[in-house]
Write a protein that holds these residues in place. Sequence first.
Motif, PDB file in Angstrom:
ATOM      1  N   VAL A  66      52.184 -29.455  34.723  1.00 41.93           N
ATOM      2  CA  VAL A  66      50.789 -29.556  35.152  1.00 41.93           C
ATOM      3  C   VAL A  66      50.687 -29.475  36.677  1.00 41.93           C
ATOM      4  O   VAL A  66      49.808 -28.789  37.218  1.00 41.93           O
ATOM      5  CB  VAL A  66      50.147 -30.855  34.628  1.00 41.93           C
ATOM      6  N   ASP A  67      51.587 -30.148  37.372  1.00 40.77           N
ATOM      7  CA  ASP A  67      51.582 -30.077  38.839  1.00 40.77           C
ATOM      8  C   ASP A  67      51.764 -28.638  39.313  1.00 40.77           C
ATOM      9  O   ASP A  67      51.107 -28.189  40.266  1.00 40.77           O
ATOM     10  CB  ASP A  67      52.691 -30.960  39.423  1.00 40.77           C
TER      11      ASP A  67
ATOM     12  N   VAL B 107      48.598 -26.631  38.725  1.00 40.35           N
ATOM     13  CA  VAL B 107      47.586 -26.979  39.742  1.00 40.35           C
ATOM     14  C   VAL B 107      47.891 -26.265  41.050  1.00 40.35           C
ATOM     15  O   VAL B 107      46.982 -25.736  41.707  1.00 40.35           O
ATOM     16  CB  VAL B 107      47.532 -28.510  39.943  1.00 40.35           C
TER      17      VAL B 107
ATOM     18  N   ARG C 185      46.764 -22.842  41.112  1.00 36.77           N
ATOM     19  CA  ARG C 185      45.309 -22.749  41.064  1.00 36.77           C
ATOM     20  C   ARG C 185      44.817 -21.992  39.848  1.00 36.77           C
ATOM     21  O   ARG C 185      43.962 -21.093  39.923  1.00 36.77           O
ATOM     22  CB  ARG C 185      44.767 -22.102  42.347  1.00 36.77           C
TER      23      ARG C 185
ATOM     24  N   VAL D  61      43.471 -25.453  32.070  1.00 34.54           N
ATOM     25  CA  VAL D  61      44.675 -25.749  31.293  1.00 34.54           C
ATOM     26  C   VAL D  61      44.272 -26.165  29.885  1.00 34.54           C
ATOM     27  O   VAL D  61      43.394 -27.016  29.707  1.00 34.54           O
ATOM     28  CB  VAL D  61      45.501 -26.887  31.936  1.00 34.54           C
TER      29      VAL D  61
ATOM     30  N   TRP E 132      48.795 -37.325  35.493  1.00 31.93           N
ATOM     31  CA  TRP E 132      48.792 -35.930  35.958  1.00 31.93           C
ATOM     32  C   TRP E 132      47.566 -35.182  35.446  1.00 31.93           C
ATOM     33  O   TRP E 132      47.109 -34.236  36.088  1.00 31.93           O
ATOM     34  CB  TRP E 132      50.065 -35.227  35.522  1.00 31.93           C
ATOM     35  N   TRP E 133      47.014 -35.621  34.313  1.00 31.17           N
ATOM     36  CA  TRP E 133      45.799 -34.978  33.814  1.00 31.17           C
ATOM     37  C   TRP E 133      44.611 -35.323  34.701  1.00 31.17           C
ATOM     38  O   TRP E 133      43.774 -34.455  35.003  1.00 31.17           O
ATOM     39  CB  TRP E 133      45.524 -35.401  32.371  1.00 31.17           C
TER      40      TRP E 133
ATOM     41  N   SER F 255      44.827 -36.033  37.839  1.00 36.36           N
ATOM     42  CA  SER F 255      45.064 -35.297  39.093  1.00 36.36           C
ATOM     43  C   SER F 255      44.565 -33.866  38.979  1.00 36.36           C
ATOM     44  O   SER F 255      43.983 -33.318  39.926  1.00 36.36           O
ATOM     45  CB  SER F 255      46.551 -35.315  39.440  1.00 36.36           C
ATOM     46  N   ALA F 256      44.786 -33.255  37.821  1.00 39.24           N
ATOM     47  CA  ALA F 256      44.309 -31.887  37.613  1.00 39.24           C
ATOM     48  C   ALA F 256      42.786 -31.824  37.679  1.00 39.24           C
ATOM     49  O   ALA F 256      42.208 -30.927  38.300  1.00 39.24           O
ATOM     50  CB  ALA F 256      44.810 -31.360  36.271  1.00 39.24           C
TER      51      ALA F 256
ATOM     52  N   ALA G 140      41.552 -32.054  41.136  1.00 39.50           N
ATOM     53  CA  ALA G 140      41.792 -30.809  41.874  1.00 39.50           C
ATOM     54  C   ALA G 140      40.822 -29.706  41.467  1.00 39.50           C
ATOM     55  O   ALA G 140      40.893 -28.592  41.982  1.00 39.50           O
ATOM     56  CB  ALA G 140      43.229 -30.341  41.649  1.00 39.50           C
TER      57      ALA G 140
ATOM     58  N   ILE H 189      40.495 -28.493  38.334  1.00 39.31           N
ATOM     59  CA  ILE H 189      41.036 -27.681  37.243  1.00 39.31           C
ATOM     60  C   ILE H 189      40.429 -28.149  35.927  1.00 39.31           C
ATOM     61  O   ILE H 189      40.496 -29.332  35.595  1.00 39.31           O
ATOM     62  CB  ILE H 189      42.572 -27.790  37.170  1.00 39.31           C
TER      63      ILE H 189
ATOM     64  N   VAL I 135      40.292 -28.844  32.038  1.00 33.61           N
ATOM     65  CA  VAL I 135      41.328 -29.175  31.057  1.00 33.61           C
ATOM     66  C   VAL I 135      40.680 -29.338  29.683  1.00 33.61           C
ATOM     67  O   VAL I 135      39.618 -29.957  29.562  1.00 33.61           O
ATOM     68  CB  VAL I 135      42.061 -30.479  31.434  1.00 33.61           C
TER      69      VAL I 135
END
Length: 349
Positions: A111-112, A115, A118, A122, A132-133, A135-136, A139, A141, A143
Amino acid sequence: MSRAATIKDVARRAGVGVATVSRVLSGSGPVSEATRERVLRAARELEYRPSALGRGLKTRRTGSVGLVVGEITDPFCAELAAGVLACARTLGEHVLLEASHGDPGREAEIVDRLVEQRVDGVIATPAAEGDWWRSALRAGIAVVFVDRAPKELPQIPAVLADDAAGVRATVEYLAGLGHRRIGFLGTGDPAAPAEAGGVRETTFRTALAELGLQVEADLVVRARPGRDSALAAAAALLQRRPDMTAVLAAGHLLGEAVVLVARELDLRVPADLSIAMVDDVSWAELCDPPLTALARPARDMGYRACEVLRRDPARRERARPVVLPTELVIRGSCGPPSRTPAVRSARTR
């Protein structure tokens, strides 16, 4: 070598301005049908290919989607991926496929990386509910979860199969055949309490209770991920209770384990043991007898997940989970219980 055609070349050939060509190729803004056809014809004649990089800088989209599954070789995951690819193709999206192997640490790394690349979004069968989800999402993103929806992440939309209805239908079918001692082979921590079971195990227990059948602790066994653990758990379940007449396996790997162990114990299917499993994979029909299975719409789930990903953010975040129906496919591996319990002991080699 001649240079590649530019948008100015297309505009010159079509006799229009660059802005008009841009509107036609991007599908945005009003353009007459005659002008549109003229621009598209000029682009074809010049073999014009828009720059993905330039388009991305303008639209803030990269045209790529990350797909994270547990195992690439898993039949369910393969069908799910086929659905995502089919939808992405119609949307002009490129799919980056990754496998977490059920490892939260590996999933976090994937995932990192997505991200950092870009990606526009996801789609994932999550191994865990890790940060981490979040964080996405921070950012920017998009999901979408598919097949699993961690309760700790309700803000992420999901596309699911109606496992609860499917498991309930399977239990009712087995009970209707006359089975009263039905085993369940599931996944998870074998030492965890009953309340920690997933949707399939929880529904199994509830369905039995509603039918007035006793939920016996030693008729429910869990296996850790992996084929070896599945085989060991299946052997433990089939040998500890010779009076058990039917078993429901909570996945195709577990179903395979039950079939192999039953063969090892010289059990006749369905005379000595009826077998049903979740996920109607291709080999289920090749068993002798063919295996009763709960079909889950993996390809449709992947396609719908991709569609949900392309929704506008406000609509996507407000959406309830998309739940697709399952279907119990009845085959020869299930029948009425025998009046004489089979003796269960591994054959001598």
